[in-house]
Each structure stands twice: as structure tokens, then as C-alpha cells.
Scaffold this motif. Structure first.
Motif, PDB file in Angstrom:
ATOM      1  N   UNK A  95       6.064  10.589 -16.951  1.00 45.07           N
ATOM      2  CA  UNK A  95       6.052  11.964 -17.449  1.00 45.07           C
ATOM      3  C   UNK A  95       7.458  12.391 -17.859  1.00 45.07           C
ATOM      4  N   UNK A  96       7.577  12.811 -19.126  1.00 51.65           N
ATOM      5  CA  UNK A  96       8.864  13.296 -19.622  1.00 51.65           C
ATOM      6  C   UNK A  96       9.926  12.219 -19.637  1.00 51.65           C
ATOM      7  N   UNK A  97       9.565  11.034 -20.111  1.00 49.62           N
ATOM      8  CA  UNK A  97      10.433   9.860 -19.998  1.00 49.62           C
ATOM      9  C   UNK A  97      10.814   9.348 -21.391  1.00 49.62           C
ATOM     10  N   UNK A  98      12.036   8.943 -21.579  1.00 47.70           N
ATOM     11  CA  UNK A  98      12.476   8.270 -22.800  1.00 47.70           C
ATOM     12  C   UNK A  98      12.679   6.783 -22.532  1.00 47.70           C
ATOM     13  N   UNK A  99      12.457   5.966 -23.557  1.00 47.84           N
ATOM     14  CA  UNK A  99      12.881   4.559 -23.531  1.00 47.84           C
ATOM     15  C   UNK A  99      12.205   3.771 -22.402  1.00 47.84           C
ATOM     16  N   UNK A 100      10.878   3.733 -22.416  1.00 48.44           N
ATOM     17  CA  UNK A 100      10.171   3.049 -21.329  1.00 48.44           C
ATOM     18  C   UNK A 100       9.522   1.754 -21.824  1.00 48.44           C
ATOM     19  N   UNK A 101       9.335   0.833 -20.891  1.00 45.21           N
ATOM     20  CA  UNK A 101       8.649  -0.431 -21.185  1.00 45.21           C
ATOM     21  C   UNK A 101       7.672  -0.703 -20.046  1.00 45.21           C
ATOM     22  N   UNK A 129       0.875  -1.184   0.000  1.00 42.65           N
ATOM     23  CA  UNK A 129       0.000   0.000   0.000  1.00 42.65           C
ATOM     24  C   UNK A 129       0.906   1.227   0.000  1.00 42.65           C
ATOM     25  N   UNK A 130       1.249   1.706  -1.181  1.00 38.51           N
ATOM     26  CA  UNK A 130       2.168   2.843  -1.264  1.00 38.51           C
ATOM     27  C   UNK A 130       2.141   3.452  -2.656  1.00 38.51           C
ATOM     28  N   UNK A 131       2.726   4.634  -2.754  1.00 41.49           N
ATOM     29  CA  UNK A 131       2.985   5.283  -4.029  1.00 41.49           C
ATOM     30  C   UNK A 131       4.481   5.176  -4.280  1.00 41.49           C
ATOM     31  N   UNK A 132       4.833   4.628  -5.434  1.00 38.88           N
ATOM     32  CA  UNK A 132       6.250   4.421  -5.758  1.00 38.88           C
ATOM     33  C   UNK A 132       6.656   5.416  -6.836  1.00 38.88           C
ATOM     34  N   UNK A 133       7.647   6.254  -6.551  1.00 37.47           N
ATOM     35  CA  UNK A 133       8.147   7.111  -7.628  1.00 37.47           C
ATOM     36  C   UNK A 133       9.563   6.692  -8.010  1.00 37.47           C
ATOM     37  N   UNK A 134       9.800   6.677  -9.302  1.00 37.52           N
ATOM     38  CA  UNK A 134      11.104   6.247  -9.825  1.00 37.52           C
ATOM     39  C   UNK A 134      11.714   7.455 -10.525  1.00 37.52           C
ATOM     40  N   UNK A 135      12.636   8.112  -9.851  1.00 39.59           N
ATOM     41  CA  UNK A 135      13.196   9.363 -10.362  1.00 39.59           C
ATOM     42  C   UNK A 135      14.618   9.185 -10.884  1.00 39.59           C
ATOM     43  N   UNK A 136      15.071   7.943 -11.014  1.00 37.14           N
ATOM     44  CA  UNK A 136      16.410   7.741 -11.574  1.00 37.14           C
ATOM     45  C   UNK A 136      16.305   6.873 -12.822  1.00 37.14           C
ATOM     46  N   UNK A 137      17.366   6.857 -13.580  1.00 36.04           N
ATOM     47  CA  UNK A 137      17.327   6.227 -14.898  1.00 36.04           C
ATOM     48  C   UNK A 137      17.624   4.728 -14.825  1.00 36.04           C
ATOM     49  N   UNK A 139       9.747   9.095 -13.587  1.00 34.51           N
ATOM     50  CA  UNK A 139      10.375  10.267 -14.206  1.00 34.51           C
ATOM     51  C   UNK A 139      11.810   9.965 -14.640  1.00 34.51           C
ATOM     52  N   UNK A 140      12.198   8.703 -14.593  1.00 38.03           N
ATOM     53  CA  UNK A 140      13.539   8.321 -15.036  1.00 38.03           C
ATOM     54  C   UNK A 140      13.469   7.712 -16.432  1.00 38.03           C
ATOM     55  N   UNK A 141      14.514   7.917 -17.218  1.00 37.45           N
ATOM     56  CA  UNK A 141      14.587   7.296 -18.544  1.00 37.45           C
ATOM     57  C   UNK A 141      14.919   5.806 -18.403  1.00 37.45           C
TER      58      UNK A 141
END
Lengths: 480, 397
Positions: free
Chosen positions: A111-117, A52-60, A89-91
Motif C-alpha cells: 500500500x502506497x509503495x514505489x518501486x516494488x518487485x 506462522x506470522x504476519x510480516x510487515x515491511x515498513x522500511x525502504x 509499506x516501504x519503497x
């Protein structure tokens, strides 16, 4: 062969990147905490359990991977109180194998991400969108099963170079939406029981002004007859009901090989922006509101239009037609559109269309780029110089005294010792009573600090033009 | 908390900056700087901004944590930028010689003025008589990072910083000069020689009239007001603890589609440079401001205004086009109260689709405010002149 341990150490130190690590998260632990511990290239593996959480990924270059054990997969559950499941937000990020449910804003937002899967996830009841790359480029959304959101289940907003393949999208206001995007392939998806199945919308009031090169191919678009349950004052509140594929203002859409069945207003609907959104929202002076260069090749269209609603019903009331069409172009000003045949289907508003020439879009294998978008690479020299200019020059000056000591003084203090200077930058101690203490620059990576240290020690200072400031000088702040 | 420490020191740096300059200006002669301002690198005689955001490949140039910046419209020499600095602070540019650009664009207030609406002048007062203030219709915009913007005025009318730079100078209810008088004053003061020195050998600008050269100098100086070294930026560049837990919660809310803040206020400038109708209330007694409708002649842009950047937003209170909100807390509450909460039913506004119904409890609203305060960075604060080429003193009104 047995390697010498010292050689291994030397090689490890010379290697520019630490080897990728795997971090395992088990039930009861925090996924976000593991992501924060990870470095670019690492994989975070999440074992079954409810998180039960919000996970943010801010690194590439992070892979966030659910692990299925005995038929159970990890569940990210917002309990209908948390807003977002995963924010990327990480590439170069991959997210796979999760069940994400019960969030109020988005399931998986990039958001504002390159090369995502994003693949092999189940996303249920996550508020506005379920999987939404926005302002993002070069990505894949595939094999996901998504339902229960009041905007689009998969939303590609102001995107470029994206493939949306083999997903099931249902029970939402829209199944899949390409919004003000370019180079998008939507293929092989099963899109059913939404208000509108697949949408290509040019939306006003965003930074992108054009759309194009979007292929919608080999999808099953069936029974999209759900009542629109978006808030009536929201943009998706205007999405028509009972439509298989809707195109509003968006240019260069190619439709081929789709099975479009049982959508009660129309199989394919084309409208201008004003008709679609103008009742509630301002149009954009910098956008062309009409649909141009749509190409409708062979599609299987059957059983559409039996019970038209909303703007299709209004159009029919004006035109006196008996039932909803397979294909309706409600915009007489649309231009450059073509169709496989005007006689194969019940097609309305296509008198001004031409017949499509070959070839179709079957040769398009993917809209993704052949290679990942690479970050701009700076040499160590560039990194050092640019960091000096962007950050350090606020206080230091090659020519004389600004706030901190001039270059010549730094060079005296750290002659021949860039490593010591790089370390000092991160945790400065007071060296000169003449100057205010320096704030730590520990946010700069070690590589950057070393590069800037080498740069500053290599500068050729000009003659110092003035004398050091003394404490307590008057600060002249005019106008205040 | 290391992040907080960084912020404090950055502030100290700024406060000390002018002290160094006092010495530079010892003696009567004004000497234009040969050095590019902080953050700029000289290449082929011109100053080019360098930012750590330059490392990133961009898509639309907006959005996400690590996106490139839009390119600046023009580049200038160190002398041109420095000349603009003197002009900016010089009351010579107003009819009564008592109002400079900096009177309303105050450095310590994010180059805004701390007032709800700008205070201009009553143009009907004859020359020589004491000027009477006239309240202007809109809030004074802050100027940090203005060089990246193409949409400059609240109503979207001004899109070129060079032209915009002289608009308040020529406005009858602001500085109230005309081009002829400005040219005469420039020619008859030390600015004549300084403009010749700064522009005389520059192929791009040397044939321009003095007034236009002055406009370029003002644009050059304002373009150098760059703020990209906040604690938020430290976080972007890899300092995981640069933001506090509360600020990180605020960032998470800021980019959530529950609020949709980041969709219009897209990083790194925290603006997507579009026009939007928000349905902001007008202060009591002030008539409705039609905003961009009047400029574009479009009914559906009624009440639409420029989406401003949020860098240094903590310094530029009060907020919105009319300064109706005194604090950031009020602004966040306005959005939290939901789409259309203050719009006059008589206006039937087409409120932007990104204005929604967020669900933000008081703590979350506080988190958002805390995040906005982490966008403060004035480390590239320019040096404020202690004497001016006109011989006038820098006066507060």
C-alpha cells in the motif's frame, strides 16, 4: 594491495550508508523480527520451514527472499486465522520465492509503495486478494502462481506504471484485476478457471477518478467459468461468471494477441459502471461511467458464449441472440472504441465502433519507469532547516520565549558543538530550571539530528522580545 | 516505553503554550504577530507549511506510510494568520456577542465540542432577550489539518475553507449575523485597523471587502492547525519503538483488508476525502439524515457523508455525523459488527464497498482503538488570546 586499517575505518565512517547486510532466518525463527533488525538495502533470506506470522515491511529497500533447498521453499502459513501474510509499506521492496497460504485477508499487500518487485511466489487461499499492490507505483508482479481467493488473485488497485507478467492465476473470482489504474501491462499470463479471467474496472468511491493506457496482451484466458463465490453483498459479488476479459467503465484498454477460449458467457465483455456495479453501490459523481477508447486488435477468440450466465444472459434475453458472443459491448453510449474486424468474430454491440488503425501496442515493452522513483533529496541544510520548522518550532522560537529556551540560549549552551547538541536532542537532560524538560527526539535519525543541530547553531536570532515564562502561569483555555 | 513519554511531554508543551502569550499581549494594543506559526517557514512574506512528509515523493498523495501531503489551497502572511486567531475566539462574530467559533470548536477537544450534536441558537428569539439553544442536526467537526481538506462539511456541500469560515457566522440558527452587520462591527471595532494592517498591502486580498478579508483570516488561522507529529509519525520517520506492541497490532489491523480502514482513512491525513454511505444508525427520535443526497441530487448518495481525517480523533468524541457513538470503542464495534448492521431496511442504502464484515475479537478491537489513540498530537496548538480587539471577553457559553 594491503589497505591501512585506519584508512578503512575513516572510509567507512565517511561512507553515507552502511554496507548492505544479509540476515538469515531459519525455521523456528521470526521473519518479522529479522525485518525489524534490517536497514535499508539489506536482504532477509528465509530458509525452508513453516512460518506462522504476519510480516510487515515498513522500511525502504528491503529484499525478502525465500531460499529453496532440496525442492523445499519457505512457507508463510496463516493457518486460516491470521489476516495478512506480508504487508509492505516501504519503497523499493522485493518479495520472492515464498509459498504464502491460508490467510483470511491478503497474501501480499503493498500500500502506497514505489518501486516494488513480487516474483516467483506461490500464493494459495489467502482470503480477498493474493497479491495486491494498491496506490502503488512502478512495480513488477511476475512468475507467481496464485489461486483460491474470493476477489482478484492479482489486484492492481489505483496503481500506476505496473507490469503483471507471466503469472498463473486461477480458482478465484477474478484472475487479474486492474482497478482504476493507469499504465498497466498485463502480458503472458495464464488465467483460467476463475469467474472472470481478467478485469479492468473503474471502481466508484475511490480517490482516483480516471483510468488509462492499459495493455492486455498475449495472455491465455481460458475456461473462466467458476461460480462466483464472493459474499453477495461485496463488490466482487457482482463480478460476472463465464467471462474471459471484462471491462467496466475503464478507458484506454488495448487487447491483442490473447487466446480467449471456452469462457461460457462471453470472451470479452464491455459494460458501463452502472450496469456493472450500480445495483448495489453508489456511482461516483466525479467519474465517467462509460468505457471509452478500447482497442481490440487481433486476438484468438474461440468457443466462448456457449452457456451464458448473469448479465450476459440477461442481455441476450433482451436481444434475442442465440448464444453468447465472443465480444459484447453492452453499453451503447461507449465511445471511441475500435476493433480489428467486426466480421472475424461473433461481436455484438459494436456497430458504433470504428476499425482500429495501426500501430498496435506491440511496441510497448514495459509500463515500468526507466529509473526507480527517487525520494526527494534534501541537502543537509534543507534537512536541518525543515526539521527545525516542522518539529522544533512547536516549542522553540528564534525571537524569544515560547515553551523551551530561545535560540540564543541554545547557542550559548552548545557553542561550536553541533555533535553534542545532536546527541543531547536524542536523550535530553534538564539544563534550565526555567523551562520544562524537553521530550527526547530520538525518533529522528542521527543525520537529521546533526543537520538540525547545525541549523540551530547557525541561526541569527532576533532580539528576545519577552521574558521566560515562570512555572505555574495560568493557562487560559477559553471555552472549556 | 519511550513513545509514551514523548506523548506526555507533547501534551505538557501544549498546556504551557498560552502562558507565553499572556506577556505578548501586555498593554492594551493588539499587536499582530510577525512570526509564522510553528511548523511554518516564511518565504517571500508568506508562511509555508514544512513537514517531514515533504521528503517523500507521492503518487496520488495518499496511502502508505510515507506519502506526501496535498498542497494547501492558499498561503497567508503571519499577520493574516494571527488576525484569524483573534477572530476565531471573538464573540463579536455572533449576534448576541456571546458565541465565538471557539465555543463549538474548542481547542482542548480537537476543535470539536464534546457534544453529540452542535448546539446552536433559536433564531426566533428577539435581539436582547436571552438566547435559547437549538440542537443542530450534526456533530461539530474537529479542525486539526482542516487546511488540507477540500471536502469540509459532513454532506460534501462546502469545499472552500474561506466560504465555510463564515457559514456558521451567517447561519440563522448559529451565530446569526448578516454580512452587513458583520462589516459594520468589523469597521467600528479595532478590527478595521487590524484588517487594514494585515491585508492592506497584500496584492491578492487588499481589494476584497472587509467581510471577505475576515473570512480569509479565519481560513488562514484554521489552516495553521496542523497535527503531524504524533507517535504514529515518529514511527513513520523511523522510530521503531514509538508505538507499543498493542498499537502496532492495531496498525496492522488498520491496514488489513479484513477491516479496510486504511482504504478510506488513507494516511497521512487518514482520509481519502471522499463521500461514503456507512449505514450509521440515527439516535432514537432523530429522523434519517439523507446527507450528500440532498446536495448532489443523487439517490445513490443517500446517507453518504464526508470521510473525516482521524488525526486527534481521541479528542473529538462523540463520533459520526450525528454523534451517535460516544467512544472510539463504539465506533470500532460498529464496523466490527459488519456491513449494514444498523442500516434501516426501509432505506435500501448503497453502503460503500469498503464497509465489509471484519472478523475482530474484543482484543483486536481494543488494538485498533489503541492505534487510533496514537494519532494524537497537539504540539502546534495555537496560543489562545487573553484579550480581544473587540474588547469583549472570551466567554464560555
Amino acid at each position: 594491495m594491503k589497505r591501512h586499517p585506519l584508512l578503512c575505518l575513516v572510509l567507512a565512517l565517511l561512507s553515507p550508508h552502511a554496507p548492505a547486510a544479509v540476515h538469515t532466518v531459519s525455521a523456528g525463527q521470526s521473519i518479522l523480527a529479522a525485518v525489524k533488525q534490517s536497514a535499508p538495502g539489506d536482504t532477509v533470506r528465509v530458509m525452508p520451514g513453516t512460518y506462522v506470522e504476519t510480516v510487515y515491511i515498513d522500511r525502504d529497500n528491503i529484499t525478502l527472499q525465500g531460499v529453496m533447498v532440496g525442492g523445499e521453499r519457505p512457507v508463510l502459513d496463516g493457518r486460516n486465522t491470521l489476516k495478512d501474510g506480508i504487508l509492505v509499506a516501504g519503497d523499493g521492496v522485493t518479495v520472492e520465492h515464498f509459498l504464502i497460504r491460508n490467510y483470511t485477508a491478503n497474501g501480499l499487500n503493498l500500500q502506497g509503495v514505489n518501486n516494488f518487485v513480487v516474483r516467483h511466489n506461490i500464493v494459495q487461499d489467502t482470503g480477498i486478494y493474493a497479491i495486491n499492490p494498491e496506490l502503488s507505483r512502478n512495480g513488477l508482479v511476475a512468475y507467481n502462481r496464485i489461486s483460491g481467493v474470493w476477489d482478484a488473485a492479482i489486484y492492481c488497485g489505483e496503481c500506476m506504471d505496473v507490469d503483471i507478467l507471466y503469472n498463473e492465476a486461477f480458482g478465484s473470482v477474478m484472475g487479474i484485476e486492474s482497478q482504476t489504474s493507469q499504465n498497466v501491462l498485463i502480458e503472458g499470463n495464464y488465467v483460467h478457471d476463475n469467474a472472470t479471467g481478467i478485469a479492468a474496472f473503474l471502481i466508484p468511491g475511490v480517490s482516483r477518478k480516471t483510468t488509462g493506457n492499459t495493455v492486455i496482451r498475449n495472455n491465455f484466458v481460458v475456461h473462466n467459468n467458476r461460480a462466483n463465490f464472493a459474499p453477495p453483498d461485496s463488490m466482487p459479488g457482482l463480478v460476472p461468471e463465464g467471462v474471459g476479459i471484462a471491462i467496466a467503465g475503464y478507458d484506454e484498454v488495448t487487447l491483442e494477441g490473447n487466446q480467449i477460449n471456452g469462457n461460457q458467457s462471453a470472451g470479452i465483455l464491455l459494460v458501463d459502471q452502472a450496469t456493472a456495479f450500480g445495483s448495489n453501490f453508489a456511482l461516483d459523481p466525479a467519474q465517467d461511467p462509460t468505457v471509452n477508447s478500447a482497442r481490440i486488435y487481433s486476438n484468438m477468440l474461440f468457443g466462448n458464449g456457449g452457456e451464458p450466465l448473469g448479465l450476459v444472459a440477461a442481455y441476450l434475453a433482451d436481444s434475442g441472440l442465440p448464444r453468447g458472443p465472443d465480444i459484447l459491448d453492452a453499453d451503447p453510449t461507449s465511445a471511441g472504441n475500435c476493433i480489428y474486424s467486426k466480421e472475424a468474430w461473433f461481436a455484438v454491440g459494436v456497430d458504433h465502433w470504428s476499425l482500429c488503425a495501426q500501430p498496435t501496442a506491440t511496441a510497448v515493452a514495459s509500463m515500468r519507469l526507466a529509473a526507480p522513483i527517487a525520494p526527494r533529496t534534501w541537502s543537509d541544510d534543507q534537512l536541518g532547516r525543515n526539521t527545525w520548522v516542522a518539529v522544533c518550532s512547536a516549542c522553540h522560537n528564534e525571537n524569544g520565549y515560547l515553551i523551551g529556551p530561545p535560540v540564543a540560549r541554545i547557542q550559548q549552551d552548545f557553542v561550536g558543538a553541533p555533535e553534542a547538541l545532536a546527541a543531547w536532542i536524542a536523550a535530553p537532560t534538564r539544563m534550565n530550571a526555567d523551562f520544562p524538560p524537553m521530550p527526547p527526539q530520538d525518533y529522528l535519525p542521527e543525520k537529521t539530528r546533526l543537520a538540525v543541530a547545525r541549523h540551530v547553531l547557525g541561526l541569527q536570532p532576533k532580539a528576545a522580545a519577552n521574558t521566560p515564562p515562570t512555572a505555574g502561569s495560568n493557562v487560559d483555555e477559553s471555552g472549556n | 516505553m519511550p513513545g509514551r513519554r514523548l506523548g506526555r511531554w507533547a501534551l505538557l508543551c501544549c498546556l504551557l503554550a498560552p502562558a507565553a502569550i499572556c506577556r505578548e499581549l501586555d498593554g492594551a494594543e493588539i499587536r499582530l504577530s510577525e512570526d509564522c506559526p510553528p511548523g511554518y517557514l516564511e518565504r517571500e512574506g508568506r508562511c509555508h507549511l514544512v513537514s517531514l512528509y515533504d521528503q517523500y515523493a507521492s503518487f496520488t498523495g495518499q496511502g502508505g506510510l510515507r506519502a506526501a501531503l496535498p498542497p494547501p489551497a492558499r498561503s497567508y502572511t503571519a499577520a493574516q494568520i494571527d488576525l484569524g486567531r483573534y477572530l476565531f475566539f471573538d464573540p463579536l462574530l455572533s449576534r448576541e456577542r456571546d458565541m465565538s467559533c471557539a465555543n463549538c470548536h474548542r481547542p482542548a477537544l480537537g476543535f470539536s465540542d464534546g457534544q453529540a450534536r452542535a448546539m446552536g441558537r433559536d433564531p426566533a428569539i428577539p435581539a436582547g432577550e436571552p438566547a435559547t439553544g437549538r440542537l443542530l442536526p450534526r456533530n461539530t467537526p474537529g479542525l486539526w489539518n482542516i487546511g488540507f481538506f477540500r471536502l469540509l462539511s459532513w454532506d460534501g456541500k462546502r469545499t472552500d475553507l474561506v466560504a465555510q469560515s463564515l457559514a456558521p457566522v451567517f447561519a440563522a440558527d448559529e451565530m446569526n449575523l448578516d454580512a452587513g452587520e458583520l462589516a459594520r462591527r468589523l469597521r467600528q471595532s479595532a478590527y478595521g485597523a487590524l484588517l487594514a494592517r494585515a491585508f492592506g498591502k497584500d496584492e491578492r486580498y487588499r481589494t476584497l471587502p472587509l467581510v471577505e478579508q475576515a473570512a480569509h483570516a479565519l481560513a488562514a488561522f484554521q489552516g495553521s492547525l496542523v497535527s503531524l507529529n504524533s507517535r504514529y509519525d515518529y514511527y513513520v520517520f523511523g522510530a521503531n519503538d514509538a508505538l507499543s506492541e498493542q498499537e502496532l497490532r492495531g496498525l496492522t489491523l488498520f491496514r488489513s483488508f479484513d477491516t479496510r480502514c486504511s482504504e478510506c482513512h488513507t494516511p497521512p491525513l487518514f482520509s481519502n476525502q471522499q463521500l461514503a454511505t456507512l449505514g450509521v444508525p440515527e439516535p432514537v427520535g432523530k429522523p434519517f439524515d439523507s446527507g450528500a443526497q440532498a446536495v448532489f441530487g443523487r439517490e445513490d448518495l443517500r446517507g453518504a457523508f464526508r470521510i473525516p481525517g482521524l488525526r486527534n480523533v481521541a479528542l473529538t468524541a462523540p463520533y459520526m455525523h450525528n454523534g451517535v457513538f460516544g467512544q472510539l470503542e463504539d465506533v470500532v464495534k460498529f464496523y466490527a459488527d459488519g456491513r449494514g448492521n444498523s442500516a434501516s431496511p426501509a432505506e435500501a442504502l448503497k453502503i460503500h464497498w469498503h464497509i465489509v464484515h471484519p472478523r475482530l475479537d474484543p482484543q483486536q478491537q481494543g488494538d485498533l482503538v489503541a492505534f487510533l489513540r496514537a494519532l494524537t498530537d497537539t504540539s502546534h496548538m495555537p496560543r489562545i488570546p487573553t484579550s480581544l480587539p473587540s474588547g469583549l471577553s472570551i466567554s464560555a457559553r
